[in-house]
Design a protein around this motif. Sequence first.
Motif, short mmCIF file in Angstrom:
data_model
loop_
_atom_site.label_atom_id
_atom_site.label_comp_id
_atom_site.label_asym_id
_atom_site.label_seq_id
_atom_site.Cartn_x
_atom_site.Cartn_y
_atom_site.Cartn_z
N GLN A 47 0.86 -0.92 -0.41
CA GLN A 47 0.23 0.33 0.05
C GLN A 47 1.12 1.39 -0.26
O GLN A 47 0.51 2.60 -0.93
N VAL A 50 1.63 1.99 -3.84
CA VAL A 50 0.85 1.96 -3.95
C VAL A 50 0.77 4.11 -3.82
O VAL A 50 0.29 4.82 -4.72
N SER A 92 -4.28 1.33 3.91
CA SER A 92 -5.33 1.24 2.65
C SER A 92 -5.45 2.53 1.85
O SER A 92 -5.67 3.30 2.05
N THR A 94 -6.52 3.95 -1.54
CA THR A 94 -7.86 3.58 -2.73
C THR A 94 -7.21 4.59 -3.90
O THR A 94 -7.09 5.19 -3.83
N TYR A 110 0.73 0.86 -9.93
CA TYR A 110 0.34 -0.71 -9.55
C TYR A 110 1.51 -1.41 -9.34
O TYR A 110 2.48 -2.45 -8.80
N SER A 113 4.29 -0.74 -6.60
CA SER A 113 3.55 -0.83 -6.15
C SER A 113 4.07 -2.83 -5.66
O SER A 113 4.79 -3.20 -4.72
#
Length: 377
Positions: A47, A50, A92, A94, A110, A113
């Motif tokens: 995360q 991300v 987390s 989004t 991603y 990540s």
Amino acid sequence: MPRVRPGTALAVASVLVVAALERAPAAILVALPGLLVGALIGLAVLQLGVLLGGLTLGPRMPRVVIGVGPRLRDWASPGRTITLRAVPIMLSVTIGPGKAPVRPRIWGTYLVSAIFGVAVTATLIAVESGPFWLGAAVGSAAAVVLALLPRRDPAATSTGWVLLHYLRLDPREAAEIDAAPLVAAVTKAVQSGDLPQAKAACDALARLQPEGQSLSMARVVVLEAHGQYAEALQLVLGMLAEPDLPQRDFALITAGLAGLAAAAVEAGQLELELGLGWAERAITDAEQLAYPAYKLNGAKALVEVLRGNVSKAIALASAAIELGNDALGRADDLATLARAQMAAGDNVTARLTLGEAERIAPWWPRVARIRDRLDVS
């Protein structure tokens, strides 16, 4: 590829650690906590990747949640909410479509990540010494491998699925995603309460892509922001009637139908039994299609209020408020809780609850309507 659940991955990792340490039983007691710590490290690093990829490459990041457990504080701005929870052991982030080019930015985020996850796991494997760090290395590897398995359902899309498929989607889905920045502009304007700007962004989307799911979704957002639930409901029903609608999209749209149908009943725009029947069927269908049940708590709470099941509505609305991270969704759930508290005869608490909703979005139709009812009472 079959879906691998996190619990399954951790169980497999536990077996590997136990097998590796079977000749030293006492070490297992040290290794198993390391397994859990390693899994948390792997998830957190993914995360963090991300987050860093998002900050660097510029996709939209509507929500960032730090920690688990009770909510401590929110920092909200149009287009992004940062939430701090009581136990800061998780992160987390989004990610959604933002600036063009949309798909390369998300794919690159991603990729960052995945690189972070693999690099940290490789480091743990390289430096591990002793049973605790052996467990940590295996736990981190399990978390990263789980993320890299390609899977997509109504609950989540894995890093591996994005890396494998996102740059070669079918033309229909690619066009919808590439149009998503204008949908995001509509959503951002609605979240800030600038409804004329939301309509202008929706009109711009209509000129760019006069047909398609993206335009329908943007129109639903604008109609809901004006309290025109019955019209929004008709659009959603039309989306569900589209041929060859993917199951994942069907589940997401059905979940939206549940809340809209209940809100239409509350606003007097739909007959009670018809609307609540639609809402209840939509909730059941969404759950059967693997849509996360906790994300339906707000719709369930409003249905229970309208059915007169006040105590159940209060419990469901409270759960929705605690678990939700979307600002407007939180305001809507607070409005539902206030209405349930009014129905329970506790107007004092209802005013406090509604005051919290008004700090988020005083103009939101359900918040304003319940304020009017409280003022009358």
